[in-house]
Design a protein around this motif. Structure first.
Motif, PDB file in Angstrom:
ATOM      1  N   GLN A 130     -11.312   5.359  -4.282  1.00  0.00           N
ATOM      2  CA  GLN A 130      -9.758   5.729  -5.173  1.00  0.00           C
ATOM      3  C   GLN A 130      -9.849   5.687  -6.527  1.00  0.00           C
ATOM      4  O   GLN A 130      -9.479   6.309  -7.252  1.00  0.00           O
ATOM      5  N   GLN A 166      -3.962  -1.708  -6.826  1.00  0.00           N
ATOM      6  CA  GLN A 166      -4.176  -2.913  -5.657  1.00  0.00           C
ATOM      7  C   GLN A 166      -5.771  -3.539  -6.076  1.00  0.00           C
ATOM      8  O   GLN A 166      -6.242  -4.017  -4.908  1.00  0.00           O
ATOM      9  N   LEU A 167      -6.205  -3.300  -7.087  1.00  0.00           N
ATOM     10  CA  LEU A 167      -7.758  -3.810  -7.056  1.00  0.00           C
ATOM     11  C   LEU A 167      -7.865  -5.126  -6.895  1.00  0.00           C
ATOM     12  O   LEU A 167      -8.794  -5.567  -6.498  1.00  0.00           O
ATOM     13  N   HIS A 213     -12.215  -0.285 -11.720  1.00  0.00           N
ATOM     14  CA  HIS A 213     -12.644  -1.282 -10.731  1.00  0.00           C
ATOM     15  C   HIS A 213     -12.807  -2.834 -11.185  1.00  0.00           C
ATOM     16  O   HIS A 213     -11.787  -3.661 -11.331  1.00  0.00           O
ATOM     17  N   PHE A 269      -4.636   2.678  -4.467  1.00  0.00           N
ATOM     18  CA  PHE A 269      -5.471   1.408  -4.418  1.00  0.00           C
ATOM     19  C   PHE A 269      -5.856   1.117  -5.881  1.00  0.00           C
ATOM     20  O   PHE A 269      -6.113  -0.238  -6.240  1.00  0.00           O
ATOM     21  N   HIS A 270      -6.071   1.826  -6.906  1.00  0.00           N
ATOM     22  CA  HIS A 270      -6.302   1.390  -8.280  1.00  0.00           C
ATOM     23  C   HIS A 270      -5.254   0.387  -9.031  1.00  0.00           C
ATOM     24  O   HIS A 270      -5.359  -0.281  -9.803  1.00  0.00           O
ATOM     25  N   THR A 292       0.990  -1.245  -0.029  1.00  0.00           N
ATOM     26  CA  THR A 292      -0.027  -0.012   0.051  1.00  0.00           C
ATOM     27  C   THR A 292       1.025   1.202   0.101  1.00  0.00           C
ATOM     28  O   THR A 292       0.646   2.243  -0.726  1.00  0.00           O
ATOM     29  N   PRO A 335     -13.485  -3.086  -0.213  1.00  0.00           N
ATOM     30  CA  PRO A 335     -13.747  -2.480  -1.783  1.00  0.00           C
ATOM     31  C   PRO A 335     -14.330  -0.984  -1.751  1.00  0.00           C
ATOM     32  O   PRO A 335     -14.208  -0.522  -2.793  1.00  0.00           O
ATOM     33  N   ILE A 338      -8.121  -4.933   1.552  1.00  0.00           N
ATOM     34  CA  ILE A 338      -8.328  -3.674   1.236  1.00  0.00           C
ATOM     35  C   ILE A 338     -10.027  -3.646   0.985  1.00  0.00           C
ATOM     36  O   ILE A 338     -10.663  -4.398   0.273  1.00  0.00           O
ATOM     37  N   LYS A 397     -11.578   0.852  -2.284  1.00  0.00           N
ATOM     38  CA  LYS A 397     -10.931   0.682  -3.665  1.00  0.00           C
ATOM     39  C   LYS A 397     -11.980   1.739  -4.558  1.00  0.00           C
ATOM     40  O   LYS A 397     -11.427   2.363  -5.509  1.00  0.00           O
TER      41      LYS A 397
END
Lengths: 551, 48
Positions: free
Chosen positions: A287, A273-274, A358, A270-271, A215, A281, A279, A284
């Protein structure tokens, strides 16, 4: 905007050229690694001397993604600051310090990777562990860049004190925005390296919080992309209009676009780390929404560029709807290379919107589509613009001229690059949609129908990679010519000025407290709750892994 | 330019140099490209 350009002294030029040298040495080393990767992935070539694929992959990513870009950007930005607000002798000394700290860090990290002690890729995801020297080297590169940032801040501060009530020159304003963004973003990766990775790699900490480390990396990793892109935007806003014989379209629009990029580049990590478990949602999604805000300044930039082209063309007398387009200086490599960079940003940006969407990210995540994407944005849009800058910046600094012959070689280089990248990035995109993985050496994955569809694209990538390497050799040749052998003369440093009847720029655009305040507020909003959540609910930390890759 | 100033009927120079029709169309085309490509990939996503 200041109408008078300051001359660059020899002492200054030497510093800016030092940054350019590291840039082009990095291009050669990193580019060679890229070529080797594509050859290995074609399945028809094996690396000699037992060299590991992941070692060269790490060299490629670190040397091109982190070293080449950072050195070019800081050198170019120093020259913009020197041209518009000036640099004192004391500031110059500190700027040299930044160069040496960055260089020592680079050498430390590069040697550690080359001896096979840090095959952790440029994202250095835990729990893969590298030798501590790798992390310390990276930390030094960041610290060196902070020194450069503070020199830039000081340069503008001194200028503002001497020019009370005047607006800062646009290029200097843009440099400050970029370095502010860089500073705020690198705090994340520096924290990760200093607090998590170094103690863990030294054995002082037994385990590492994997999710927290990733992160923190992506808190830095996305603004990193914009740190590459903003200097290209600087050239598009203030250099290109001058090269095509026009003027700045709108000072206020350019400043507003940069401010929006500062605000919306950071709270969006976070995009990347989708697909990351752990994390929430909801965060997510928040972000992702913030990511989409970046579309606004990007389209503002597109509008401004088209408007500059059209206004300039119409002033020259072209009346038809797109008549002005035909008459752009296509034979001037200072224009052509960045223009192709701009054009590549259209599919690059469209692909980026797909990546950031997403659930749709599942279509492309961990596939080589992503690699194709950033070879279109970073390795075409950004790099071709940097090459475009090189053609006038280097001779300006060395007291030489871009000759018609070198201009022609530059045009050939631009076409080679475009051709090679279309093949390589195009086949990466398609193979990605067919499920081909990224970050991986050649494998037939024990056979399978789907796997069989990938190989032709991998061979195409090797063909594209080979063409690109020829382009790199030509570019390095041009760089050496511009540095040592081009005829002596004066090469213009093109900075466009505003229209005589331009509207005054609103003062609020230079209210740093306001824009930095909003930026920090957005970061706190986007990250506070999810990071607390990560800290509270993470699974037990991980022991270091040195296998299958690492040390 | 001096000669042209004596001509009685003058086109509005401000209008001709400040026309951004081409820019407007180019930016709209850019928007269409982004939308079309996004929906194309969305269709692929749904089909899988």
């Amino acid at each position: 905007m200041t109408k008078v350009q300051l001359p660059l002294s020899k002492k200054e030029s030497r510093l800016y050229m030092a940054f350019m040298w590291v840039t082009y040495i990095s291009l050669l080393i990193g580019g060679l690694m890229g070529l080797l990767q594509t050859l290995v992935r074609s399945g028809k070539y094996t690396l000699p001397f037992n060299i590991d694929y992941y070692t060269i992959l790490t060299v490629h990513g670190v040397i091109l993604g982190l070293v080449l870009t950072t050195f070019f950007i800081i050198g170019f930005q120093f020259s913009l600051m020197g041209k518009t607000v000036g640099i004192s002798d004391k500031q110059l000394k500190v700027a040299w310090l930044s160069f040496w700290v960055m260089l020592i860090g680079t050498i430390m990290a590069a040697v550690t990777i080359l001896v096979g002690e840090a095959s952790v890729l440029y994202t250095f995801y835990a729990p893969l562990r590298a030798h501590p020297a790798f992390y310390i080297g990276l930390a030094l590169v960041i610290i060196g860049s902070w020194i450069a940032a503070f020199v830039n801040f000081r340069q503008l501060y001194v200028w503002k004190k001497a020019h009370k009530g005047e607006k800062s020159p646009l290029p200097a304003f843009m440099v400050i925005i970029n370095m502010l963004m860089w500073f705020i973003a690198t705090i994340g990766v520096a924290t990760s390296v200093l607090v998590l990775f170094i103690p863990w790699s030294l054995g002082y900490a037994e385990t590492i919080n994997v999710l927290l480390s990733r992160t923190l990396f992506w808190y830095f990793g996305h603004p990193l992309v914009y740190f590459w892109l903003l200097p290209a935007y600087m050239a598009w806003y203030v250099v290109i209009p001058k090269i095509i014989g026009g003027k700045l379209f709108s000072d206020a629009l350019a400043r507003m676009a940069f401010i929006l990029l500062l605000m919306f580049s950071i709270p969006v990590g976070f995009h990347h780390q989708l697909t990351e478990p752990g994390i929430d949602p909801t965060w997510k999604f928040i972000q992702v929404v913030l990511t989409f805000m970046v579309v606004i300044p990007s389209l503002m930039t597109a509008f401004s560029i088209f408007a500059t082209f059209e206004t300039t063309g119409r002033r020259k007398g072209f009346k038809s709807l797109f008549g002005w387009f035909k008459k752009l200086p296509w034979k001037d490599v200072r224009f052509l290379a960045p223009f192709i960079g701009m054009a590549a940003f259209i599919p690059g940006g469209a692909g980026g919107i797909v990546n950031a969407s997403h659930q749709m990210n599942a279509l492309v995540h961990n596939t080589i589509w992503i690699t194709g994407h950033f070879h279109l944005t970073a390795a075409t849009t950004v790099i071709l613009t940097f090459f475009g800058i090189t053609y006038w910046l280097v001779p300006h600094l060395t007291g030489r001229r871009l000759t018609p012959r070198l201009n022609k070689l530059g045009i050939i280089q631009t076409f080679i690059w475009t051709f090679g990248m279309t093949i390589m990035s195009g086949s990466m995109h398609i193979q990605g949609l067919l499920g081909g993985p990224r970050r991986s050496s050649f494998s037939e994955y024990a056979g399978g129908e789907q796997v069989a569809t990938w190989i032709n694209y991998q061979i195409a990538q090797a063909v594209g990679g080979t063409i690109l390497f020829i382009g790199i050799l030509l570019m390095v040749y041009i760089f050496i010519q511009l540095t040592f052998f081009a005829p002596r003369g004066v090469q213009e440093y093109p900075i466009a000025v505003e229209e005589d009847d331009a509207e005054p720029t609103p003062k609020i655009l230079e209210n740093w407290y306001l824009w930095i305040g909003i930026t920090i507020a957005l970061i706190l909003f986007a990250y506070t709750i999810p990071v607390i959540d990560i800290l509270k609910h993470s699974p037990p930390g991980s022991l270091p892994f040195d296998w299958p890759i690492g040390r | 330019m001096g000669k042209r100033n004596t001509v009685q009927h003058q086109p509005n120079p401000h209008e001709s140099t400040h026309s951004l029709k081409g820019t407007f169309i180019a930016v709209m085309l850019l928007g269409v490209f982004i939308l079309v490509s996004w929906f194309g990939f969305y269709a692929l996503f749904l089909s899988r």
